[in-house]
Design a protein around this motif. Structure first.
Motif, PDB file in Angstrom:
ATOM      1  N   GLU A   1       0.903  -1.353  -0.079  1.00 28.19           N
ATOM      2  CA  GLU A   1      -0.050  -0.045   0.100  1.00 28.19           C
ATOM      3  C   GLU A   1       0.838   1.300  -0.142  1.00 28.19           C
ATOM      4  O   GLU A   1       0.341   2.248  -0.310  1.00 28.19           O
ATOM      5  N   THR A   2       2.220   1.090   0.283  1.00 34.20           N
ATOM      6  CA  THR A   2       3.069   2.413   0.381  1.00 34.20           C
ATOM      7  C   THR A   2       3.473   2.442  -1.039  1.00 34.20           C
ATOM      8  O   THR A   2       3.581   3.913  -1.381  1.00 34.20           O
ATOM      9  N   LEU A   3       3.259   1.522  -2.036  1.00 33.62           N
ATOM     10  CA  LEU A   3       3.531   2.036  -3.454  1.00 33.62           C
ATOM     11  C   LEU A   3       2.374   2.434  -4.228  1.00 33.62           C
ATOM     12  O   LEU A   3       2.283   3.063  -5.193  1.00 33.62           O
ATOM     13  N   SER A   4       1.115   1.594  -4.006  1.00 39.26           N
ATOM     14  CA  SER A   4      -0.057   1.802  -4.777  1.00 39.26           C
ATOM     15  C   SER A   4      -1.127   1.172  -3.752  1.00 39.26           C
ATOM     16  O   SER A   4      -1.090   0.166  -3.172  1.00 39.26           O
ATOM     17  N   ASP A   5      -2.502   1.775  -4.347  1.00 35.14           N
ATOM     18  CA  ASP A   5      -3.713   0.941  -4.125  1.00 35.14           C
ATOM     19  C   ASP A   5      -4.202  -0.224  -4.821  1.00 35.14           C
ATOM     20  O   ASP A   5      -5.227  -0.591  -4.917  1.00 35.14           O
ATOM     21  N   GLN A   6      -3.493  -0.067  -5.863  1.00 32.71           N
ATOM     22  CA  GLN A   6      -3.826  -1.166  -7.065  1.00 32.71           C
ATOM     23  C   GLN A   6      -2.949  -2.419  -6.759  1.00 32.71           C
ATOM     24  O   GLN A   6      -1.608  -2.920  -7.421  1.00 32.71           O
ATOM     25  N   TYR A   7      -3.325  -3.172  -6.086  1.00 29.83           N
ATOM     26  CA  TYR A   7      -2.399  -4.586  -5.718  1.00 29.83           C
ATOM     27  C   TYR A   7      -3.607  -5.545  -5.609  1.00 29.83           C
ATOM     28  O   TYR A   7      -4.806  -5.482  -5.405  1.00 29.83           O
ATOM     29  N   ARG A   8      -3.042  -6.943  -5.871  1.00 29.36           N
ATOM     30  CA  ARG A   8      -3.753  -8.105  -5.647  1.00 29.36           C
ATOM     31  C   ARG A   8      -3.194  -8.995  -4.532  1.00 29.36           C
ATOM     32  O   ARG A   8      -2.001  -9.010  -4.608  1.00 29.36           O
ATOM     33  N   VAL A   9      -4.148  -9.572  -3.529  1.00 25.46           N
ATOM     34  CA  VAL A   9      -3.613 -10.376  -2.538  1.00 25.46           C
ATOM     35  C   VAL A   9      -3.636 -11.939  -3.060  1.00 25.46           C
ATOM     36  O   VAL A   9      -4.790 -12.172  -3.626  1.00 25.46           O
ATOM     37  N   VAL A  10      -2.624 -12.406  -2.996  1.00 28.24           N
ATOM     38  CA  VAL A  10      -2.524 -13.768  -3.648  1.00 28.24           C
ATOM     39  C   VAL A  10      -2.188 -14.687  -2.550  1.00 28.24           C
ATOM     40  O   VAL A  10      -1.137 -14.680  -1.938  1.00 28.24           O
ATOM     41  N   ARG A  11      -3.214 -15.660  -2.036  1.00 26.38           N
ATOM     42  CA  ARG A  11      -2.897 -16.586  -0.739  1.00 26.38           C
ATOM     43  C   ARG A  11      -1.795 -17.538  -0.980  1.00 26.38           C
ATOM     44  O   ARG A  11      -1.018 -17.783  -0.166  1.00 26.38           O
ATOM     45  N   GLU A  12      -1.404 -17.676  -2.386  1.00 22.59           N
ATOM     46  CA  GLU A  12      -0.432 -18.603  -2.664  1.00 22.59           C
ATOM     47  C   GLU A  12       1.134 -18.099  -2.295  1.00 22.59           C
ATOM     48  O   GLU A  12       2.086 -18.906  -2.170  1.00 22.59           O
ATOM     49  N   LEU A  13       1.115 -16.723  -1.959  1.00 20.14           N
ATOM     50  CA  LEU A  13       2.308 -16.101  -1.607  1.00 20.14           C
ATOM     51  C   LEU A  13       2.528 -15.949  -0.004  1.00 20.14           C
ATOM     52  O   LEU A  13       3.336 -15.111   0.372  1.00 20.14           O
ATOM     53  N   ALA A  14       1.783 -16.501   0.609  1.00 22.82           N
ATOM     54  CA  ALA A  14       1.736 -16.562   2.399  1.00 22.82           C
ATOM     55  C   ALA A  14       3.183 -17.038   2.341  1.00 22.82           C
ATOM     56  O   ALA A  14       3.655 -17.596   1.936  1.00 22.82           O
ATOM     57  N   PRO A  15       3.432 -16.775   3.926  1.00 25.86           N
ATOM     58  CA  PRO A  15       4.664 -17.207   4.390  1.00 25.86           C
ATOM     59  C   PRO A  15       4.847 -18.876   4.310  1.00 25.86           C
ATOM     60  O   PRO A  15       3.794 -19.473   4.166  1.00 25.86           O
ATOM     61  N   ASN A  16       5.987 -19.088   3.683  1.00 20.20           N
ATOM     62  CA  ASN A  16       6.419 -20.491   3.582  1.00 20.20           C
ATOM     63  C   ASN A  16       5.948 -20.785   2.321  1.00 20.20           C
ATOM     64  O   ASN A  16       5.933 -22.137   1.921  1.00 20.20           O
ATOM     65  N   ALA A  17       5.604 -19.972   1.313  1.00 21.83           N
ATOM     66  CA  ALA A  17       5.341 -20.467  -0.161  1.00 21.83           C
ATOM     67  C   ALA A  17       6.784 -20.790  -0.434  1.00 21.83           C
ATOM     68  O   ALA A  17       7.704 -20.508  -0.201  1.00 21.83           O
ATOM     69  N   SER A  18       6.578 -21.584  -1.584  1.00 22.89           N
ATOM     70  CA  SER A  18       7.662 -22.140  -2.373  1.00 22.89           C
ATOM     71  C   SER A  18       8.231 -21.249  -3.595  1.00 22.89           C
ATOM     72  O   SER A  18       7.454 -20.288  -3.849  1.00 22.89           O
ATOM     73  N   ALA A  19       9.427 -21.360  -3.857  1.00 19.92           N
ATOM     74  CA  ALA A  19       9.709 -20.554  -5.165  1.00 19.92           C
ATOM     75  C   ALA A  19       8.972 -20.484  -6.293  1.00 19.92           C
ATOM     76  O   ALA A  19       8.505 -19.568  -7.128  1.00 19.92           O
ATOM     77  N   GLN A  20       8.489 -21.929  -6.612  1.00 22.30           N
ATOM     78  CA  GLN A  20       7.557 -22.380  -7.549  1.00 22.30           C
ATOM     79  C   GLN A  20       6.150 -21.627  -7.526  1.00 22.30           C
ATOM     80  O   GLN A  20       5.505 -21.059  -8.676  1.00 22.30           O
ATOM     81  N   ASP A  21       5.689 -21.291  -6.316  1.00 23.02           N
ATOM     82  CA  ASP A  21       4.505 -20.850  -6.038  1.00 23.02           C
ATOM     83  C   ASP A  21       4.814 -19.084  -6.627  1.00 23.02           C
ATOM     84  O   ASP A  21       3.811 -18.607  -7.255  1.00 23.02           O
ATOM     85  N   VAL A  22       5.704 -18.570  -6.147  1.00 22.20           N
ATOM     86  CA  VAL A  22       6.042 -17.203  -6.760  1.00 22.20           C
ATOM     87  C   VAL A  22       6.332 -17.088  -8.153  1.00 22.20           C
ATOM     88  O   VAL A  22       5.606 -16.260  -8.862  1.00 22.20           O
ATOM     89  N   LEU A  23       7.020 -17.959  -8.580  1.00 27.20           N
ATOM     90  CA  LEU A  23       7.183 -17.906 -10.185  1.00 27.20           C
ATOM     91  C   LEU A  23       5.889 -18.185 -11.041  1.00 27.20           C
ATOM     92  O   LEU A  23       5.506 -17.612 -11.847  1.00 27.20           O
TER      93      LEU A  23
END
Length: 152
Positions: free
Chosen positions: A61-83
């Motif tokens: 939110e410090t960057l923009s109000d245009q963002y999406r929350v992606v549950r797959e990026l939660a703590p302990n996500a894998s590198a593949q989840d991010v990719l």
């Protein structure tokens, strides 16, 4: 594509749940400094994806109000989840900002830049800006910038 891996800023140590941990006053300042640096460099159509943790949402939110929350990026996500979320290497957009966590972001950077299973350390509110390119038929990752709040 450009993939920006941005670690959330400093957060409080304790909350009702890990996902509820909010930024500290120092963390808000860290995020604002890095966001100011990023804002002048990002294209208008950059896609910002954040973990569902309060601290990553507040950082985004410090960057923009245009963002999406992606549950797959939660703590302990894998590198593949991010990719997968970013669509690497072609991208879901020309520029994708992932606001996430360690050690996941460190795994992504090590995998892309060194084909390693290690997790490289990334300071709170720090970022890596990685670009994909094709050379001689091979997909490559190139580091364009590495930034910490102290350097902006």
């Amino acid at each position: 594509m450009n993939l920006i891996l941005w670690r959330h800023a400093e957060a409080e140590d304790y909350a009702a749940t890990d996902l509820a941990r909010a930024l500290t006053t120092r963390g808000r300042k860290q995020a604002q400094h890095v966001a100011k640096w990023l804002r002048t460099r990002l294209p208008d159509d950059a896609v910002i994806l954040a973990s569902p943790a309060v601290r990553t949402i507040q950082t985004a939110e410090t960057l923009s109000d245009q963002y999406r929350v992606v549950r797959e990026l939660a703590p302990n996500a894998s590198a593949q989840d991010v990719l997968t979320a970013s669509g690497w290497p072609k991208g879901i957009a020309e520029t994708v900002v992932i606001v996430g966590h360690q050690p996941t972001l460190g795994h992504v950077a090590a995998k892309l830049l060194a084909n390693s299973d290690a997790s490289w350390p990334l300071k709170k509110a720090g970022l890596w800006w990685i670009a994909s390119r094709e050379r001689h038929g091979d997909d490559q990752a190139v580091l364009l910038a590495a930034m910490t709040p102290e350097l902006v």
